[in-house]
Design a protein around this motif. Structure first.
Motif, PDB file in Angstrom:
ATOM      1  N   VAL A 195     104.070  45.168  24.028  1.00  0.00           N
ATOM      2  CA  VAL A 195     103.152  44.583  23.039  1.00  0.00           C
ATOM      3  C   VAL A 195     101.985  43.891  23.733  1.00  0.00           C
ATOM      4  N   ALA A 196     102.276  43.131  24.776  1.00  0.00           N
ATOM      5  CA  ALA A 196     101.220  42.431  25.514  1.00  0.00           C
ATOM      6  C   ALA A 196     100.225  43.429  26.111  1.00  0.00           C
ATOM      7  N   HIS A 197     100.752  44.508  26.648  1.00  0.00           N
ATOM      8  CA  HIS A 197      99.915  45.560  27.249  1.00  0.00           C
ATOM      9  C   HIS A 197      99.005  46.185  26.198  1.00  0.00           C
ATOM     10  N   ALA A 198      99.557  46.442  25.021  1.00  0.00           N
ATOM     11  CA  ALA A 198      98.784  47.073  23.943  1.00  0.00           C
ATOM     12  C   ALA A 198      97.715  46.127  23.402  1.00  0.00           C
ATOM     13  N   LEU A 199      98.061  44.862  23.222  1.00  0.00           N
ATOM     14  CA  LEU A 199      97.089  43.903  22.703  1.00  0.00           C
ATOM     15  C   LEU A 199      95.953  43.660  23.692  1.00  0.00           C
ATOM     16  N   GLU A 200      96.260  43.783  24.963  1.00  0.00           N
ATOM     17  CA  GLU A 200      95.215  43.664  25.983  1.00  0.00           C
ATOM     18  C   GLU A 200      94.199  44.804  25.817  1.00  0.00           C
ATOM     19  N   LEU A 201      94.698  46.014  25.565  1.00  0.00           N
ATOM     20  CA  LEU A 201      93.833  47.183  25.393  1.00  0.00           C
ATOM     21  C   LEU A 201      94.651  48.309  24.770  1.00  0.00           C
ATOM     22  N   PRO A 202      94.158  48.916  23.676  1.00  0.00           N
ATOM     23  CA  PRO A 202      94.913  50.016  23.061  1.00  0.00           C
ATOM     24  C   PRO A 202      94.938  51.250  23.952  1.00  0.00           C
ATOM     25  N   LEU A 203      95.950  52.058  23.750  1.00  0.00           N
ATOM     26  CA  LEU A 203      96.163  53.250  24.564  1.00  0.00           C
ATOM     27  C   LEU A 203      94.960  54.190  24.538  1.00  0.00           C
ATOM     28  N   ASN A 204      94.329  54.345  23.395  1.00  0.00           N
ATOM     29  CA  ASN A 204      93.211  55.283  23.260  1.00  0.00           C
ATOM     30  C   ASN A 204      91.994  54.881  24.086  1.00  0.00           C
ATOM     31  N   TRP A 205      91.922  53.622  24.496  1.00  0.00           N
ATOM     32  CA  TRP A 205      90.778  53.143  25.273  1.00  0.00           C
ATOM     33  C   TRP A 205      91.088  53.042  26.763  1.00  0.00           C
ATOM     34  N   ARG A 206      92.312  53.350  27.159  1.00  0.00           N
ATOM     35  CA  ARG A 206      92.728  53.133  28.548  1.00  0.00           C
ATOM     36  C   ARG A 206      92.436  54.325  29.454  1.00  0.00           C
ATOM     37  N   MET A 207      92.117  54.038  30.711  1.00  0.00           N
ATOM     38  CA  MET A 207      92.004  55.061  31.736  1.00  0.00           C
ATOM     39  C   MET A 207      93.405  55.625  31.968  1.00  0.00           C
ATOM     40  N   GLU A 208      93.554  56.939  31.815  1.00  0.00           N
ATOM     41  CA  GLU A 208      94.876  57.565  31.771  1.00  0.00           C
ATOM     42  C   GLU A 208      95.700  57.304  33.027  1.00  0.00           C
ATOM     43  N   ARG A 209      95.098  57.489  34.186  1.00  0.00           N
ATOM     44  CA  ARG A 209      95.874  57.429  35.432  1.00  0.00           C
ATOM     45  C   ARG A 209      96.380  56.020  35.718  1.00  0.00           C
ATOM     46  N   ILE A 210      95.581  55.032  35.410  1.00  0.00           N
ATOM     47  CA  ILE A 210      96.015  53.643  35.603  1.00  0.00           C
ATOM     48  C   ILE A 210      97.174  53.328  34.659  1.00  0.00           C
ATOM     49  N   HIS A 211      97.059  53.791  33.418  1.00  0.00           N
ATOM     50  CA  HIS A 211      98.147  53.574  32.474  1.00  0.00           C
ATOM     51  C   HIS A 211      99.409  54.293  32.927  1.00  0.00           C
ATOM     52  N   THR A 212      99.264  55.484  33.468  1.00  0.00           N
ATOM     53  CA  THR A 212     100.425  56.241  33.948  1.00  0.00           C
ATOM     54  C   THR A 212     101.205  55.446  34.979  1.00  0.00           C
ATOM     55  N   ARG A 213     100.501  54.861  35.936  1.00  0.00           N
ATOM     56  CA  ARG A 213     101.168  54.078  36.977  1.00  0.00           C
ATOM     57  C   ARG A 213     101.942  52.914  36.344  1.00  0.00           C
ATOM     58  N   TRP A 214     101.287  52.220  35.418  1.00  0.00           N
ATOM     59  CA  TRP A 214     101.954  51.094  34.737  1.00  0.00           C
ATOM     60  C   TRP A 214     103.161  51.583  33.949  1.00  0.00           C
ATOM     61  N   PHE A 215     103.005  52.697  33.228  1.00  0.00           N
ATOM     62  CA  PHE A 215     104.072  53.165  32.349  1.00  0.00           C
ATOM     63  C   PHE A 215     105.289  53.645  33.145  1.00  0.00           C
ATOM     64  N   ILE A 216     105.065  54.294  34.283  1.00  0.00           N
ATOM     65  CA  ILE A 216     106.194  54.725  35.116  1.00  0.00           C
ATOM     66  C   ILE A 216     107.019  53.519  35.555  1.00  0.00           C
ATOM     67  N   GLU A 217     106.321  52.484  36.015  1.00  0.00           N
ATOM     68  CA  GLU A 217     107.018  51.267  36.472  1.00  0.00           C
ATOM     69  C   GLU A 217     107.788  50.610  35.323  1.00  0.00           C
ATOM     70  N   THR A 218     107.218  50.670  34.124  1.00  0.00           N
ATOM     71  CA  THR A 218     107.858  50.046  32.959  1.00  0.00           C
ATOM     72  C   THR A 218     108.997  50.913  32.430  1.00  0.00           C
ATOM     73  N   TYR A 219     108.765  52.204  32.370  1.00  0.00           N
ATOM     74  CA  TYR A 219     109.737  53.157  31.814  1.00  0.00           C
ATOM     75  C   TYR A 219     111.052  53.135  32.589  1.00  0.00           C
ATOM     76  N   GLN A 220     110.983  52.949  33.902  1.00  0.00           N
ATOM     77  CA  GLN A 220     112.212  52.997  34.703  1.00  0.00           C
ATOM     78  C   GLN A 220     113.148  51.823  34.402  1.00  0.00           C
ATOM     79  N   ARG A 221     112.616  50.799  33.739  1.00  0.00           N
ATOM     80  CA  ARG A 221     113.464  49.652  33.379  1.00  0.00           C
ATOM     81  C   ARG A 221     114.018  49.756  31.961  1.00  0.00           C
ATOM     82  N   GLU A 222     113.636  50.814  31.230  1.00  0.00           N
ATOM     83  CA  GLU A 222     114.077  50.981  29.854  1.00  0.00           C
ATOM     84  C   GLU A 222     115.527  51.478  29.805  1.00  0.00           C
TER      85      GLU A 222
END
Length: 524
Positions: free
Chosen positions: A159-186
């Motif tokens: 939620v914090a990540h999304a409120l900072e900036l919505p997915l549609n406005w994000r640079m894809e590759r930077i988001h990918t790096r963040w999401f991989i790190e987050t996804y592995q803890r799910e």
């Protein structure tokens, strides 16, 4: 090791294809596609994902009924369809409205659904008032949940990540790096997807480092940085732009030529902004307009170098396309360079004459002077799918290019206007609006933010594509806007590449993701 990882990726791809094609609940299928996209590996399964979404889209009315009151799945479906160029109406959300036509207040209790609806709302078109309401509604309630501290820690991070900036406005590759790190803890993490994402990220990182070495060699041989020390020498940042526009392996030629182009645009921009006299700039603009190397005799030495670098780069691109496709793109590149030079000259005249234009007049020129139309012309002309008919029809994408370019300009102005004024540049959109309307800087900045939202809605409203070339072109145009947002979110991340720009460069180009071997339930 690199060959072993590539072979492992190939095997994992086959497993994921089976996963996409196997029978499953609709919400599970949507979640899988979303994870593939956010993990940065969807390009491996482009046809499979397209087939899956086409099947869903083909029976959309029945599908919507199946989802009933599931706001999370409905919003996720809506976002995935719009992201992938399918035509879908905001009427999908009509069943979530009360008798007064507003979103039902009970939705605020579906926290996962709130987050999905928030992300979907940023894909709204002009005039889609349900999505405008959804944006305000979800933002308000998600912020309230954050303040209350009632969210589960891992979901709170999303939620914090999304409120900072919505997915549609994000640079894809930077988001990918963040999401991989987050996804592995799910808890629901799929080890297959995670391993593929990590291996693929690291392999592409190695590839990008090699590419950067190649363009560095070209830049060193060109020797402009030594001969013209007045301009911003930003090769790493120039290459970084292009990774944000199209990161996949098949776009190396695109990244190579665009890096060269951005590097030369930066030189020419600084000539017009800070170095050339007005008389010299008029001479240079005239030579670009004539596009004739025999006309450079009247130019000062440094401008001769600049023009020849521009001329040779355009001819190099033209030669490649002529050799491969038999098509002459040079007249289109020339026209774009002429337009850019004339827009620079007009701004130089405004500056030298002490004139502050009205906002509308400024933007009519500034969407060209930001250089995006030239970047998009080269992107279009060097597409693998370019045909003679498509080349003649390039003008039909002018509106889309304008909206993307306008976003680039507005993001730039929000971050750099004071800095550029101090180094001798024309007043930017903020100053133009303040001068025209006699308002404060805060009011002018809010006006610019509203224009950003308007132009995003225009892009969202025209994302459907009828050909691979159109799909590729629109994706590059959208990603230009996303990269501008990234570079200028925390100030001038391009002109002064410290802080966040440096951190992300390290994450994308230098630091690989740590690899583990996963079983179904644990790390070995």
């Amino acid at each position: 090791m690199e060959e072993q990882n590539a072979a492992r990726i190939s095997n994992l791809e086959k497993e994921v294809v089976k996963l996409i094609q196997e029978e499953k609940e609709l919400e599970d299928q949507l979640q899988l596609i979303d994870h593939l996209q956010q993990l940065g590996v969807a390009y491996h399964f482009k046809d499979d994902i397209k087939d899956a979404l086409e099947s869903i889209h083909g029976s959309l009315e029945d599908t919507s009924k199946l989802l009933k009151d599931n706001i999370h799945a409905t919003a996720l479906l809506f976002r995935l369809l719009r992201e992938n160029g399918f035509d879908v109406s905001e009427d999908m959300f009509s069943r979530f409205k009360d008798e007064k036509g507003h979103l039902k207040t009970c939705l605020q209790h579906q926290t996962k659904g709130m987050l999905s609806l928030y992300e979907a709302s940023y894909h709204g078109k002009e005039g889609e008032f349900v999505l405008i309401e959804a944006m305000d509604f979800t933002t308000k309630h998600l912020k309230k949940l954050m303040e209350e501290g009632s969210l589960e820690p891992r979901f709170r991070e999303h939620v914090a990540h999304a409120l900072e900036l919505p997915l549609n406005w994000r640079m894809e590759r930077i988001h990918t790096r963040w999401f991989i790190e987050t996804y592995q803890r799910e808890a629901t993490m799929n080890p297959l997807l995670l391993e593929l994402a990590k291996l693929d990220f690291n392999l592409i990182q190695i590839m990008h480092k090699r590419e950067l070495k190649e363009v560095s060699r070209w830049w060193t041989d060109l020797d402009l940085a030594q001969r013209l020390p007045f301009f911003r020498d930003r090769l790493m940042e120039n290459y970084f732009w292009t990774v944000g526009w199209a990161f996949e392996p098949q776009f190396w030629s695109f990244r190579e030529m665009q890096t060269k182009l951005v590097s030369l645009i930066t030189v020419i921009d600084d000539v017009y902004d800070v170095y050339g006299s007005l008389d010299e700039l008029e001479l240079f603009t005239n030579v670009v307009d004539r596009w004739d190397v025999n006309a450079i005799d009247k130019l000062p030495g440094y401008m001769k170098l600049c023009f020849l670098a521009v001329f040779n780069m355009a001819n190099d691109a033209g030669y490649r396309v002529m050799k491969e496709k038999g098509l002459d793109i040079i007249p289109y590149l020339k026209r774009a360079w002429v337009d850019l030079s004339k827009s620079y000259l007009l701004e130089a005249k405004w500056y030298h004459h002490g004139r502050t234009p009205k906002l509308g007049e400024y933007l009519d020129n500034a969407w060209t002077s930001i250089s995006s139309p030239l970047l998009l012309t080269l992107a279009y002309c060097m597409s693998d799918d370019l045909t003679e008919e498509a080349l003649r029809g390039i003008c039909k994408y002018q509106d889309f290019a304008r909206w993307s370019s306008m976003l680039f300009r507005l993001y730039d102005d929000l971050a750099t206007s004071k800095t550029e004024l101090a180094r001798g540049d024309v007043p930017k959109s903020i100053q133009c609006y303040m001068h025209e309307k006699s308002v404060s800087e805060d009011v002018a900045r809010e006006k610019v933010r509203e224009l950003i939202r308007v132009n995003w809605r225009a892009l969202n409203g025209n994302r459907t594509s009828s050909s691979p070339l159109e799909e590729y072109f629109k994706r590059v145009a959208i990603n230009i806007s996303r990269m501008a947002q990234f570079y200028y979110e925390h100030g001038d991340g391009y002109g002064i590449p410290d802080g966040e720009t440096k951190n992300q460069v390290l994450l994308l180009f230098i630091q690989p993701i740590e690899l583990e071997i996963y079983t179904t339930n644990k790390v070995v």
